[in-house]
Design an enzyme around this catalytic site. Structure first.
Site, short mmCIF file in Angstrom:
data_model
loop_
_atom_site.label_atom_id
_atom_site.label_comp_id
_atom_site.label_asym_id
_atom_site.label_seq_id
_atom_site.Cartn_x
_atom_site.Cartn_y
_atom_site.Cartn_z
N SER A 39 0.86 -1.18 0.00
CA SER A 39 0.00 0.00 0.00
C SER A 39 0.90 1.23 0.00
O SER A 39 2.06 1.15 0.42
CB SER A 39 -0.85 0.01 1.27
OG SER A 39 -1.44 1.29 1.48
N TYR A 92 -2.68 -1.05 10.41
CA TYR A 92 -2.61 -1.25 8.95
C TYR A 92 -1.29 -0.72 8.39
O TYR A 92 -0.58 -1.42 7.64
CB TYR A 92 -3.80 -0.55 8.30
CG TYR A 92 -3.92 -0.76 6.81
CD1 TYR A 92 -4.55 -1.89 6.30
CD2 TYR A 92 -3.41 0.17 5.91
CE1 TYR A 92 -4.66 -2.08 4.93
CE2 TYR A 92 -3.52 -0.02 4.55
CZ TYR A 92 -4.16 -1.14 4.06
OH TYR A 92 -4.26 -1.33 2.70
C1 BGC Z 1 -6.23 1.45 1.95
C2 BGC Z 1 -7.40 2.29 1.50
C3 BGC Z 1 -6.96 3.72 1.28
C4 BGC Z 1 -5.71 3.80 0.42
C5 BGC Z 1 -5.18 5.21 0.29
C6 BGC Z 1 -5.12 1.61 0.96
O1 BGC Z 1 -4.04 0.79 1.28
O2 BGC Z 1 -6.63 0.09 2.06
O3 BGC Z 1 -8.42 2.23 2.47
O4 BGC Z 1 -8.00 4.44 0.64
O5 BGC Z 1 -4.71 2.96 0.95
O6 BGC Z 1 -5.12 5.89 1.52
#
Ligand code: BGC
Length: 270
Positions: free
Chosen positions: A155, A168
């Site tokens: 991410s 996360y």
């Molecule tokens: C998350 C999303 C978020 C995006 C940008 C992703 O890794 O799961 O919820 O919108 O990152 O912030």
């Protein structure tokens, strides 16, 4: 989908968390590129079966396997079943992931452990099983110039801190060093390990961030390309990283984020 059905011909791929969102799109694109695919799912059996049926109707090869990637015994059972049905594995896409958001001081240990368990430990467990198989089998030159490929779905939050989502962001930061350390260790064995770091992509995980015009307008202030991403944007990158077209790419993160990591807040500031 405009992919050559020969690009990944003869290859066997496992995509975790493939019953929806980014994982589903990657599975469909890999299958359209000639790979036989395992659709791993946790609880959406019907959705997974529908994807399998669609792929088979398009003359592709697919099976669905249930497993919680955070559980060692379930991951090992999934790999055994895949090897029994498909004989081998050439491509692992470590995609399964979730969010359990909370203000930091209110975050429970359970919220922390669940996210680290699926997003980070799950990637470790699956990569370890795939790595073992790749090493045992080695390169099959008529199939691929690599002994195996692992693609970790990370991410933008592997580099962008994210208040209210520390579990996360920590899991994604962890994926970066997990991926690069495995790549360093296994590269001499012709195993390639890379990550894709999606930005904001329209999927169920972040629906509230784009499903009203106001939310979408807010989100677009973070995206220089002025478009919320689509699952196809990620799937196309995954096909390339899985194929020999990226044979010299190892241990890197490909950001597919419309420029989100360019810190657009600094455009007219700072
Ligand atoms: C998350 C999303 C978020 C995006 C940008 C992703 O890794 O799961 O919820 O919108 O990152 O912030």
């Amino acid at each position: 989908m405009s992919y050559s059905p020969y690009l990944l011909k003869g290859q066997k791929a496992l995509i975790t968390g493939a019953s929806s969102g980014i994982g589903e799109a990657i599975a469909r694109y890999l299958a359209a590129s000639g790979a036989a695919v395992v659709i791993n799912y946790h609880s959406e059996a019907e959705e997974a079966q529908k994807i399998v049926d669609d792929i088979r109707n398009a003359k592709g090869e697919a099976i669905a396997i249930q497993a919680d990637v955070s559980k060692e015994n379930e991951v090992q059972a999934m790999f055994s079943q895949m090897l029994k049905e498909f004989g081998t594995i050439d491509i692992l896409v470590n995609n399964a992931g979730l969010q359990k958001d909370s203000p930091f001081v209110e975050m429970s240990l359970n919220q922390w452990n669940t996210v680290i368990g699926v997003n980070l430990t799950g990637q470790f467990l699956c990569a370890r099983e795939a790595g073992r198989k790749f090493l045992r089998r080695g390169v099959q030159p008529h199939i691929s110039s690599a002994a195996g490929k692992i693609i970790c779905i990370s991410s933008v939050h592997e580099v962008i801190p994210w208040a209210g989502h520390v579990n996360y962001a920590a899991s994604k930061g962890g994926i970066n060093m997990l991926m690069r350390s495995i790549a360093q260790e296994l590269a001499p064995h012709k195993i390639r390990v890379n990550s894709i770091a999606p930005g904001a992509i329209k999927t169920p995980i972040n629906k509230s961030a784009w499903d009203t015009p106001q939310a979408e307008a807010n989100l677009l202030t973070l995206i220089p390309s002025k478009r919320v991403g689509d699952v196809d944007d990620i799937a196309k990158a995954a096909v390339w990283l899985a194929s020999d077209d990226s044979d010299y790419v190892n241990g890197t993160t490909l950001f597919v984020d419309g420029g989100m990591t360019l810190y657009p807040g600094f455009t007219a500031n700072g």
